[in-house]
Design a protein around this motif. Structure first.
Motif, PDB file in Angstrom:
ATOM      1  N   PHE A   1       7.620   4.583 -12.476  1.00 10.37           N
ATOM      2  CA  PHE A   1       6.659   5.882 -12.839  1.00 10.37           C
ATOM      3  C   PHE A   1       7.486   6.916 -12.400  1.00 10.37           C
ATOM      4  O   PHE A   1       7.461   7.957 -13.323  1.00 10.37           O
ATOM      5  N   TYR A   2       8.450   6.990 -11.544  1.00 13.39           N
ATOM      6  CA  TYR A   2       9.209   8.376 -11.364  1.00 13.39           C
ATOM      7  C   TYR A   2      10.188   8.690 -12.460  1.00 13.39           C
ATOM      8  O   TYR A   2      10.454   9.650 -12.883  1.00 13.39           O
TER       9      TYR A   2
ATOM     10  N   GLY B   1     -15.659  10.631 -19.011  1.00 11.45           N
ATOM     11  CA  GLY B   1     -16.782   9.830 -19.052  1.00 11.45           C
ATOM     12  C   GLY B   1     -16.350   8.360 -18.593  1.00 11.45           C
ATOM     13  O   GLY B   1     -17.062   7.310 -18.890  1.00 11.45           O
ATOM     14  N   THR B   2     -15.428   8.236 -17.836  1.00  9.00           N
ATOM     15  CA  THR B   2     -14.412   6.960 -17.598  1.00  9.00           C
ATOM     16  C   THR B   2     -14.528   6.919 -15.953  1.00  9.00           C
ATOM     17  O   THR B   2     -13.972   8.134 -15.522  1.00  9.00           O
ATOM     18  N   ASP B   3     -14.474   5.863 -15.387  1.00  7.25           N
ATOM     19  CA  ASP B   3     -14.339   5.639 -13.828  1.00  7.25           C
ATOM     20  C   ASP B   3     -12.785   6.133 -13.720  1.00  7.25           C
ATOM     21  O   ASP B   3     -12.001   5.801 -14.748  1.00  7.25           O
ATOM     22  N   PHE B   4     -12.728   6.905 -12.827  1.00 15.35           N
ATOM     23  CA  PHE B   4     -11.421   7.477 -12.523  1.00 15.35           C
ATOM     24  C   PHE B   4     -10.239   6.231 -12.348  1.00 15.35           C
ATOM     25  O   PHE B   4      -9.261   6.541 -12.789  1.00 15.35           O
ATOM     26  N   ARG B   5     -10.627   5.142 -11.809  1.00 19.25           N
ATOM     27  CA  ARG B   5      -9.635   4.061 -11.563  1.00 19.25           C
ATOM     28  C   ARG B   5      -9.209   3.748 -12.950  1.00 19.25           C
ATOM     29  O   ARG B   5      -8.050   3.397 -13.301  1.00 19.25           O
ATOM     30  N   ASP B   6     -10.303   3.417 -13.837  1.00 21.72           N
ATOM     31  CA  ASP B   6     -10.025   2.793 -15.114  1.00 21.72           C
ATOM     32  C   ASP B   6      -9.101   4.082 -15.964  1.00 21.72           C
ATOM     33  O   ASP B   6      -8.187   3.656 -16.700  1.00 21.72           O
ATOM     34  N   PHE B   7      -9.595   5.259 -15.782  1.00 21.66           N
ATOM     35  CA  PHE B   7      -8.926   6.372 -16.537  1.00 21.66           C
ATOM     36  C   PHE B   7      -7.350   6.308 -16.215  1.00 21.66           C
ATOM     37  O   PHE B   7      -6.436   6.313 -16.945  1.00 21.66           O
ATOM     38  N   VAL B   8      -7.189   6.191 -14.722  1.00 27.37           N
ATOM     39  CA  VAL B   8      -5.759   6.172 -14.559  1.00 27.37           C
ATOM     40  C   VAL B   8      -4.948   4.949 -15.182  1.00 27.37           C
ATOM     41  O   VAL B   8      -3.692   4.881 -15.465  1.00 27.37           O
ATOM     42  N   HIS B   9      -5.705   3.660 -14.976  1.00 27.24           N
ATOM     43  CA  HIS B   9      -4.901   2.546 -15.581  1.00 27.24           C
ATOM     44  C   HIS B   9      -4.794   2.765 -16.998  1.00 27.24           C
ATOM     45  O   HIS B   9      -3.914   2.411 -17.621  1.00 27.24           O
TER      46      HIS B   9
ATOM     47  N   ALA C   1       0.949  -1.222   0.231  1.00 29.67           N
ATOM     48  CA  ALA C   1      -0.043   0.062  -0.254  1.00 29.67           C
ATOM     49  C   ALA C   1       0.953   1.129  -0.096  1.00 29.67           C
ATOM     50  O   ALA C   1       1.725   1.547   0.923  1.00 29.67           O
ATOM     51  N   ALA C   2       0.904   1.847  -1.122  1.00 33.30           N
ATOM     52  CA  ALA C   2       1.598   3.250  -1.216  1.00 33.30           C
ATOM     53  C   ALA C   2       1.144   4.439  -0.509  1.00 33.30           C
ATOM     54  O   ALA C   2       1.905   5.371  -0.495  1.00 33.30           O
ATOM     55  N   ARG C   3      -0.040   4.147  -0.177  1.00 37.41           N
ATOM     56  CA  ARG C   3      -0.811   5.315   0.575  1.00 37.41           C
ATOM     57  C   ARG C   3      -0.642   6.677  -0.256  1.00 37.41           C
ATOM     58  O   ARG C   3      -0.892   6.795  -1.365  1.00 37.41           O
ATOM     59  N   SER C   4      -0.127   7.824   0.307  1.00 37.92           N
ATOM     60  CA  SER C   4      -0.493   9.063  -0.332  1.00 37.92           C
ATOM     61  C   SER C   4       0.510   9.239  -1.273  1.00 37.92           C
ATOM     62  O   SER C   4       0.489  10.310  -2.013  1.00 37.92           O
ATOM     63  N   ILE C   5       1.534   8.377  -1.707  1.00 37.93           N
ATOM     64  CA  ILE C   5       2.129   8.443  -2.836  1.00 37.93           C
ATOM     65  C   ILE C   5       1.299   8.491  -4.052  1.00 37.93           C
ATOM     66  O   ILE C   5       1.379   8.867  -5.216  1.00 37.93           O
ATOM     67  N   THR C   6       0.003   7.690  -3.872  1.00 36.87           N
ATOM     68  CA  THR C   6      -1.084   7.745  -4.950  1.00 36.87           C
ATOM     69  C   THR C   6      -1.446   9.255  -5.306  1.00 36.87           C
ATOM     70  O   THR C   6      -1.896   9.169  -6.601  1.00 36.87           O
ATOM     71  N   LYS C   7      -1.163  10.153  -4.353  1.00 39.52           N
ATOM     72  CA  LYS C   7      -1.894  11.455  -4.836  1.00 39.52           C
ATOM     73  C   LYS C   7      -1.029  11.981  -6.188  1.00 39.52           C
ATOM     74  O   LYS C   7      -1.690  12.635  -7.064  1.00 39.52           O
ATOM     75  N   ALA C   8       0.193  11.611  -6.153  1.00 36.43           N
ATOM     76  CA  ALA C   8       1.031  12.185  -7.422  1.00 36.43           C
ATOM     77  C   ALA C   8       0.397  11.419  -8.695  1.00 36.43           C
ATOM     78  O   ALA C   8       0.328  11.952  -9.834  1.00 36.43           O
ATOM     79  N   LEU C   9       0.124  10.020  -8.650  1.00 34.46           N
ATOM     80  CA  LEU C   9      -0.524   9.210  -9.591  1.00 34.46           C
ATOM     81  C   LEU C   9      -1.827   9.961 -10.041  1.00 34.46           C
ATOM     82  O   LEU C   9      -1.909  10.063 -11.470  1.00 34.46           O
TER      83      LEU C   9
END
Length: 360
Positions: free
Chosen positions: A239-240, A161-169, A53-61
């Motif tokens: 990612f970085y 028009g896309t679920d945010f999780r799907d958009f990120v992926h 679990a990367a926790r708030s590192i998610t915010k940058a993603l």
């Protein structure tokens, strides 16, 4: 440039020592350089395929997904959020801009949102109408641990028009060769490390409930945009590296350069008691000598241009344009004393930031 072998060994030894001392049950370390992963090690009760679990590192993603919309001209960072989220166009929220969300200056740091409400668009938007800014938007910095990124997720969904999780992926992870890291289905969670309390007895009474909730399949599947992504350290370091080099031309160059290099908020961080040095989604080390006290968990030898974002219990992720290095440290340990976590993160980051310096 090559990594200095002795300094790399010192980094690995430091991570291993924390596991051997039972400060954390497991951890992973990864180093990227020149658009490649050049080191990746796992210690303790985990394997190389274990995700943490990367926790708030998610915010940058999630911010990096907003950068795509900025580059496409779909989002104006200076525009009021109400332009995209009508529920924000009242009760003091109408002056909150997209930049206020990205910079943690919206005045909504404590605005409530459960993960169940957040993942249901109608319930999420009803909850927005109950929020009232505690301070004038733009006037103060206060870390928005959860609230701001639910609004950013809503903006992503409304514009794409896309679920945010799907958009990120589909728009960030897949083009970078990364697996799905946000919104992991229950059937695909077998390789996720259990978040573990390292104090005596049961979970500490002061430990946030979300720490324990990160072990729940429903919460892992929810894909909390503020802190619910699951990475291996190698995936995170990759990612970085992409933020440094963007060889796939994912982001508009000027948008990426701004997000990784422009400090847009220097208001005082009331927790760390230094200027927050926030860009649109990241923390930038800065040249004032206070970089080890910011929420980037930078090392003493990081350059002023280093950028990144830490996570709860000091998960670490940063990149340094001065060296081309990226670094990720992930663990599943929750310790009773947060100061020890900060010291450990800075110590490991200092080893990592020095990997290209001559040994001796």
């Amino acid at each position: 440039m090559d990594l200095t072998a002795a300094r790399l060994q010192a980094l690995l030894d430091a991570a291993r020592a924390d596991v051997d001392a039972r400060l954390v049950p497991a951890c992973q370390i990864s180093v990227g350089l020149d658009d490649e992963i050049v080191a990746f090690e796992t210690f303790g009760d985990a394997g190389p395929g274990t995700r943490f679990a990367a926790r708030s590192i998610t915010k940058a993603l999630v911010a990096s997904a907003i950068w795509l919309l900025l580059g496409e001209g779909l989002v104006d960072p200076d525009a009021p959020v109400g332009r995209y989220v009508p529920e924000f166009d009242a009760d003091g929220r109408e002056t909150v801009t997209v930049d206020h969300l990205l910079l943690h200056t919206a005045g909504l740091a404590n605005a409530p949102m459960t993960w169940r409400d957040g993942t249901e668009p109608d319930r999420r938007r009803r909850q927005f109408t109950r929020w009232r800014p505690a301070t004038r938007p733009g006037s103060r910095y206060a870390y928005h641990s959860a609230s701001a990124h639910w609004v950013l997720a809503d903006i992503i969904e409304r514009l794409s028009g896309t679920d945010f999780r799907d958009f990120v992926h589909e728009r960030v992870c897949r083009p970078l060769g990364l697996p799905r890291v946000l919104g992991i289905p229950a059937a695909a969670q077998q390789d996720i490390a259990t978040v573990t309390w390292m104090g005596t007895g049961e979970w500490g009474g002061g430990t946030p409930a979300i720490d324990r909730a990160m072990n729940e399949p429903e919460v892992r599947a929810a894909g909390l945009p503020s802190g619910g992504a699951f990475f291996t350290a190698a995936e995170l370091a990759r990612f970085y590296q992409a933020l440094l080099y963007d060889t796939g031309h994912l982001w508009q160059p000027e948008v990426l350069a701004d997000a990784t290099g422009t400090i847009r908020c220097e208001l005082r961080d009331p927790i760390f008691r230094v200027p927050c040095n926030r860009s649109r989604g990241l923390v930038i080390a800065g040249a004032d000598g206070k970089h080890t006290r910011r929420y980037g968990a930078f090392g003493h030898t990081s350059s002023p241009a280093a950028f990144g974002h830490a996570g709860a219990h000091f998960q670490v992720a940063w990149a340094d344009p001065a060296t081309g290095l990226s670094f990720a440290y992930l663990t599943n340990g929750v310790v009773p004393e947060p100061a020890g976590e900060i010291e450990r993160a800075v110590r490991l980051s200092t080893h990592a930031a020095s990997l290209l310096e001559p040994a001796g």
